[in-house]
Design a protein around this motif. Sequence first.
Motif, PDB file in Angstrom:
ATOM      1  N   ASN A 134      12.106   3.162  -0.925  1.00  0.00           N
ATOM      2  CA  ASN A 134      11.821   4.019   0.219  1.00  0.00           C
ATOM      3  C   ASN A 134      11.239   5.347  -0.249  1.00  0.00           C
ATOM      4  O   ASN A 134      11.602   5.842  -1.330  1.00  0.00           O
ATOM      5  CB  ASN A 134      13.095   4.276   1.029  1.00  0.00           C
ATOM      6  N   PRO A 135      10.359   5.938   0.535  1.00  0.00           N
ATOM      7  CA  PRO A 135       9.821   7.250   0.166  1.00  0.00           C
ATOM      8  C   PRO A 135      10.944   8.263  -0.049  1.00  0.00           C
ATOM      9  O   PRO A 135      11.969   8.239   0.645  1.00  0.00           O
ATOM     10  CB  PRO A 135       8.957   7.629   1.371  1.00  0.00           C
ATOM     11  N   THR A 136      10.740   9.128  -1.010  1.00  0.00           N
ATOM     12  CA  THR A 136      11.717  10.185  -1.300  1.00  0.00           C
ATOM     13  C   THR A 136      11.268  11.528  -0.740  1.00  0.00           C
ATOM     14  O   THR A 136      12.060  12.450  -0.619  1.00  0.00           O
ATOM     15  CB  THR A 136      11.906  10.329  -2.819  1.00  0.00           C
ATOM     16  N   HIS A 137       9.976  11.642  -0.414  1.00  0.00           N
ATOM     17  CA  HIS A 137       9.422  12.902   0.062  1.00  0.00           C
ATOM     18  C   HIS A 137       8.667  12.704   1.374  1.00  0.00           C
ATOM     19  O   HIS A 137       8.122  11.631   1.633  1.00  0.00           O
ATOM     20  CB  HIS A 137       8.480  13.501  -0.984  1.00  0.00           C
ATOM     21  N   GLY A 138       8.653  13.748   2.178  1.00  0.00           N
ATOM     22  CA  GLY A 138       7.960  13.705   3.452  1.00  0.00           C
ATOM     23  C   GLY A 138       7.851  15.086   4.057  1.00  0.00           C
ATOM     24  O   GLY A 138       7.817  16.086   3.339  1.00  0.00           O
ATOM     25  N   GLY A 184      15.990  13.404   6.220  1.00  0.00           N
ATOM     26  CA  GLY A 184      16.645  13.614   4.937  1.00  0.00           C
ATOM     27  C   GLY A 184      15.726  13.560   3.733  1.00  0.00           C
ATOM     28  O   GLY A 184      16.198  13.607   2.590  1.00  0.00           O
ATOM     29  N   LEU A 185      14.419  13.441   3.955  1.00  0.00           N
ATOM     30  CA  LEU A 185      13.478  13.392   2.840  1.00  0.00           C
ATOM     31  C   LEU A 185      13.239  14.787   2.264  1.00  0.00           C
ATOM     32  O   LEU A 185      13.285  15.794   2.991  1.00  0.00           O
ATOM     33  CB  LEU A 185      12.136  12.807   3.307  1.00  0.00           C
ATOM     34  N   LYS A 186      12.962  14.831   0.990  1.00  0.00           N
ATOM     35  CA  LYS A 186      12.593  16.095   0.364  1.00  0.00           C
ATOM     36  C   LYS A 186      11.197  16.499   0.851  1.00  0.00           C
ATOM     37  O   LYS A 186      10.379  15.631   1.171  1.00  0.00           O
ATOM     38  CB  LYS A 186      12.572  15.945  -1.163  1.00  0.00           C
ATOM     39  N   PRO A 187      10.909  17.797   0.889  1.00  0.00           N
ATOM     40  CA  PRO A 187       9.561  18.219   1.286  1.00  0.00           C
ATOM     41  C   PRO A 187       8.529  17.733   0.268  1.00  0.00           C
ATOM     42  O   PRO A 187       8.848  17.542  -0.911  1.00  0.00           O
ATOM     43  CB  PRO A 187       9.648  19.750   1.271  1.00  0.00           C
ATOM     44  N   TYR A 188       7.311  17.502   0.735  1.00  0.00           N
ATOM     45  CA  TYR A 188       6.240  17.133  -0.186  1.00  0.00           C
ATOM     46  C   TYR A 188       6.113  18.193  -1.288  1.00  0.00           C
ATOM     47  O   TYR A 188       6.301  19.387  -1.043  1.00  0.00           O
ATOM     48  CB  TYR A 188       4.909  17.015   0.543  1.00  0.00           C
ATOM     49  N   LEU A 227       0.869  -1.175   0.000  1.00  0.00           N
ATOM     50  CA  LEU A 227       0.000   0.000   0.000  1.00  0.00           C
ATOM     51  C   LEU A 227       0.908   1.227   0.000  1.00  0.00           C
ATOM     52  O   LEU A 227       1.709   1.411   0.918  1.00  0.00           O
ATOM     53  CB  LEU A 227      -0.912   0.012   1.222  1.00  0.00           C
ATOM     54  N   VAL A 228       0.812   2.043  -1.027  1.00  0.00           N
ATOM     55  CA  VAL A 228       1.681   3.214  -1.144  1.00  0.00           C
ATOM     56  C   VAL A 228       0.844   4.474  -1.284  1.00  0.00           C
ATOM     57  O   VAL A 228      -0.309   4.430  -1.735  1.00  0.00           O
ATOM     58  CB  VAL A 228       2.637   3.097  -2.351  1.00  0.00           C
ATOM     59  N   ASN A 229       1.439   5.586  -0.912  1.00  0.00           N
ATOM     60  CA  ASN A 229       0.813   6.892  -1.128  1.00  0.00           C
ATOM     61  C   ASN A 229       1.681   7.655  -2.113  1.00  0.00           C
ATOM     62  O   ASN A 229       2.888   7.838  -1.885  1.00  0.00           O
ATOM     63  CB  ASN A 229       0.684   7.667   0.184  1.00  0.00           C
ATOM     64  N   ALA A 230       1.086   8.117  -3.200  1.00  0.00           N
ATOM     65  CA  ALA A 230       1.841   8.769  -4.270  1.00  0.00           C
ATOM     66  C   ALA A 230       2.599   9.999  -3.786  1.00  0.00           C
ATOM     67  O   ALA A 230       3.651  10.334  -4.341  1.00  0.00           O
ATOM     68  CB  ALA A 230       0.898   9.144  -5.410  1.00  0.00           C
ATOM     69  N   LYS A 231       2.092  10.672  -2.764  1.00  0.00           N
ATOM     70  CA  LYS A 231       2.763  11.890  -2.297  1.00  0.00           C
ATOM     71  C   LYS A 231       4.161  11.595  -1.762  1.00  0.00           C
ATOM     72  O   LYS A 231       5.027  12.471  -1.741  1.00  0.00           O
ATOM     73  CB  LYS A 231       1.927  12.584  -1.227  1.00  0.00           C
ATOM     74  N   ASP A 232       4.403  10.348  -1.333  1.00  0.00           N
ATOM     75  CA  ASP A 232       5.712   9.971  -0.797  1.00  0.00           C
ATOM     76  C   ASP A 232       6.774   9.830  -1.880  1.00  0.00           C
ATOM     77  O   ASP A 232       7.950   9.631  -1.568  1.00  0.00           O
ATOM     78  CB  ASP A 232       5.608   8.645  -0.036  1.00  0.00           C
ATOM     79  N   TYR A 233       6.357   9.929  -3.146  1.00  0.00           N
ATOM     80  CA  TYR A 233       7.289   9.758  -4.264  1.00  0.00           C
ATOM     81  C   TYR A 233       7.278  10.959  -5.210  1.00  0.00           C
ATOM     82  O   TYR A 233       7.531  10.828  -6.404  1.00  0.00           O
ATOM     83  CB  TYR A 233       6.962   8.470  -5.022  1.00  0.00           C
TER      84      TYR A 233
END
Length: 381
Positions: A228-232, A237-241, A196-202
């Motif tokens: 792994n998610p790239t955004h958060g 260390g994740l990029k902002p949404y 189960l993934v959320n598109a906003k995390d990518y």
Amino acid sequence: MKTTQLISLSKSEHRELINKLEDLASKENRSLSDTIMHLLGIGYSEYINRSIEDSIPYSVVSLFAGAGGLDTGLKMAGFNVIWANEIDKDACETYVANHPETYVERGDVRNVKSFPKADLVVGGYPCQGFSLAGNRLMTDERNYLYREFVRCLRQANPKFFIAENVKGLLTMAGGQIIEAMIQDFRNEGYIVNHHLVNAKDYGVPQDRERVLIIGVREDIDFKYEIPNPTHGDGLFGLKPYVTLKDAIGHLKPSEVGEIYDSTFSSRYLSRNRKRAWDEVSFTIQASGRHAPLHPSGEPMIKLGTDEWILPETSEHRRLSAVECALIQTFPADYIWKGSLGSIHKQIGNAVPCLLAKAVAKPMFDFLKQYYVQVERQERVG
């Protein structure tokens, strides 16, 4: 009194040709006139005897391809979509306009006799019967089109597959439906997992939860792990949404395009439909009437359970098709065919391109190494 003048076809070969054209038009879900006009520019024999080169590196067979969101993401990842199938007329025209190098088999997938060999098979089989918003009928025939996906796996024998569907699939019949699907896929010789993934995390500027069923053929020495998610929220260390401002804030009024203009129904006003500029969008749905509100103006006001209103002190409008496509991460120059309602449907049904790219990238990276080894072995041998 006027009567209809029928065309007289005295020669049997002419009648046979018309019958073939009618069969082709029916198979491809086109009108007879559209089919004839298309064939005039190509030639009947050339059209029905089209061929493709299968079993080539990085090749993809795409079922239920829609307007091509998933396939656009695969191309971004490095894949080559050699064959696609779609039944919707407008979606076919959109797909062909943007992916002219892909062989498009129009019409019902159940009428496809054979599927080409490929490294990867993908598809988001129809989800209406599984949706949390739908009636979730166990007898809905759309729930069983995944069996065509299984048939494709049997013929195409891909190294990997990606099947995409709505979150509601996880809970249908207490989870028995997805388990039955996974078992069918395993029976074809695949190691299968679902995520189960959320598109906003990518990097997609949208809250969009989807189920991904991933299969790896048992003889392939590769363990797939969801990236792994790239955004958060900027932590770890994740990029902002990616926000609405990032996605559509640059558009000039002349670039917004046509907007679905109608009154807001009680169903529409039963929940909040507006996100702020510094937030991600609500899920883009397959309906212009239910497109989220543009972030300009004042927020909606909650009066009670399932009851919201729009303040009269500012204007409110739905997101345009252009804006919805950008939120789905389609390229800005993507060409859309059909009516405004049809375009909204195509956009909302699509897999966000950047999500598809992220999910498929580990497979492409493996294949790069795989084909280097194959080439080395051929050279030695």
